[in-house]
Design a protein around this motif. Sequence first.
Motif, PDB file in Angstrom:
ATOM      1  N   MET A   1       0.850  -1.189   0.000  1.00  0.00           N
ATOM      2  CA  MET A   1       0.000   0.000   0.000  1.00  0.00           C
ATOM      3  C   MET A   1       0.881   1.233   0.000  1.00  0.00           C
ATOM      4  SD  MET A   1      -2.955   1.162   2.720  1.00  0.00           S
ATOM      5  CE  MET A   1      -4.132  -0.034   2.113  1.00  0.00           C
ATOM      6  N   LYS A   5      -2.336   5.909   0.422  1.00  0.00           N
ATOM      7  CA  LYS A   5      -3.364   4.961   0.842  1.00  0.00           C
ATOM      8  C   LYS A   5      -3.208   4.596   2.315  1.00  0.00           C
ATOM      9  CE  LYS A   5      -4.314   2.853  -3.659  1.00  0.00           C
ATOM     10  NZ  LYS A   5      -4.309   1.599  -4.447  1.00  0.00           N
ATOM     11  N   ALA A   6      -1.944   4.486   2.741  1.00  0.00           N
ATOM     12  CA  ALA A   6      -1.700   4.174   4.155  1.00  0.00           C
ATOM     13  C   ALA A   6      -2.207   5.296   5.040  1.00  0.00           C
ATOM     14  CB  ALA A   6      -0.206   3.937   4.383  1.00  0.00           C
ATOM     15  N   LYS A   7      -1.996   6.531   4.612  1.00  0.00           N
ATOM     16  CA  LYS A   7      -2.472   7.673   5.378  1.00  0.00           C
ATOM     17  C   LYS A   7      -3.995   7.681   5.418  1.00  0.00           C
ATOM     18  CE  LYS A   7      -2.185  12.703   5.731  1.00  0.00           C
ATOM     19  NZ  LYS A   7      -1.612  13.943   5.163  1.00  0.00           N
ATOM     20  N   ARG A   8      -4.617   7.354   4.299  1.00  0.00           N
ATOM     21  CA  ARG A   8      -6.084   7.294   4.257  1.00  0.00           C
ATOM     22  C   ARG A   8      -6.606   6.209   5.191  1.00  0.00           C
ATOM     23  NH1 ARG A   8     -10.610   8.845   5.190  1.00  0.00           N
ATOM     24  NH2 ARG A   8     -12.378   8.071   3.981  1.00  0.00           N
ATOM     25  N   ALA A   9      -5.900   5.083   5.247  1.00  0.00           N
ATOM     26  CA  ALA A   9      -6.306   3.999   6.138  1.00  0.00           C
ATOM     27  C   ALA A   9      -6.244   4.449   7.591  1.00  0.00           C
ATOM     28  CB  ALA A   9      -5.424   2.780   5.925  1.00  0.00           C
ATOM     29  N   VAL A  43     -14.819   4.318   0.851  1.00  0.00           N
ATOM     30  CA  VAL A  43     -13.393   4.035   0.655  1.00  0.00           C
ATOM     31  C   VAL A  43     -13.243   2.733  -0.120  1.00  0.00           C
ATOM     32  CG1 VAL A  43     -12.631   5.227   2.735  1.00  0.00           C
ATOM     33  CG2 VAL A  43     -13.263   2.803   2.855  1.00  0.00           C
ATOM     34  N   THR A  47      -8.351  -0.202   1.563  1.00  0.00           N
ATOM     35  CA  THR A  47      -8.169   0.828   2.597  1.00  0.00           C
ATOM     36  C   THR A  47      -8.917   0.448   3.866  1.00  0.00           C
ATOM     37  OG1 THR A  47      -7.941   2.550   0.916  1.00  0.00           O
ATOM     38  CG2 THR A  47      -8.482   3.269   3.143  1.00  0.00           C
ATOM     39  N   GLU A  50      -7.149  -2.414   5.649  1.00  0.00           N
ATOM     40  CA  GLU A  50      -5.927  -1.935   6.300  1.00  0.00           C
ATOM     41  C   GLU A  50      -6.266  -1.206   7.593  1.00  0.00           C
ATOM     42  OE1 GLU A  50      -1.704  -1.516   6.467  1.00  0.00           O
ATOM     43  OE2 GLU A  50      -3.011  -2.727   5.201  1.00  0.00           O
ATOM     44  N   ALA A  51      -7.309  -0.395   7.566  1.00  0.00           N
ATOM     45  CA  ALA A  51      -7.727   0.335   8.769  1.00  0.00           C
ATOM     46  C   ALA A  51      -8.177  -0.624   9.863  1.00  0.00           C
ATOM     47  CB  ALA A  51      -8.865   1.302   8.424  1.00  0.00           C
TER      48      ALA A  51
END
Length: 245
Positions: A1, A5-9, A43, A47, A50-51
């Motif tokens: 990711m 995308k990691a920040k969005r997660a 989303v 994502t 991951e969250a």
Amino acid sequence: MGRAKAKRALVLAREIVEDIESNARGPGDRLLHEDAMLARYDVARATLREALRFLELQGVIHLTKGRGGGPVVARPQTADFASSMALILQFMDADLQALLELREAIAPTVAARAAQMATAADLAALEGCLAQLERERESPQFEETNRRFHDLLGWASGNPTFGLLISALHLLTRSMSVGLGYSAQERDTQLRCLGRVLHAVRMRDVAGARRQMDRLIAGSTQYLAERSPELLAQKVRWGNANRET
């Protein structure tokens, strides 16, 4: 990711936590199924997953499998905090000496706060724990019950951050001092000192509780340094907080 995308997660994980809190969700409550969550938060599936994995690692939820499975609200435990703390301390090259110095700094204040704030239930739990410790004077369980007394005192302070930090420190130091143990003389000393601390707490003697705990912790640290000085240089490792008790 990717980083975006990691920040969005991570942002999504925070949104989910806010929803759990605002909707008064408690341990055991189920959250929306995956498709409903995708619609709710708008989303991508990757994502969302991951969250959810991030929240599971933090102890906020656990993910059940099978039909009817999905995210279930949990309650983060002291071990979750201790694990994160150990991971950070490992990269800071912290050792047992640093943990003991932290304990020396806060334990007297914790005892003083307990003398102000301890409830009848707190006092009963502390008295019961001390009585158990007396019975375990020659038992392998002595050290663990000793730690529990200090944990109870931390929570009796009325400040949850004290209780959390004291308990987390014990999770870290427990696995770093396996097999060390106390001599019979040191156990007697510990029991006398704990008795004095409890008496001061029971009498609402703030200054006395602080003074007695300061003496106890200083003596305990000195005992450890004299008996096993090499132990003080032992480095904190992430796995220290993951040891089964």
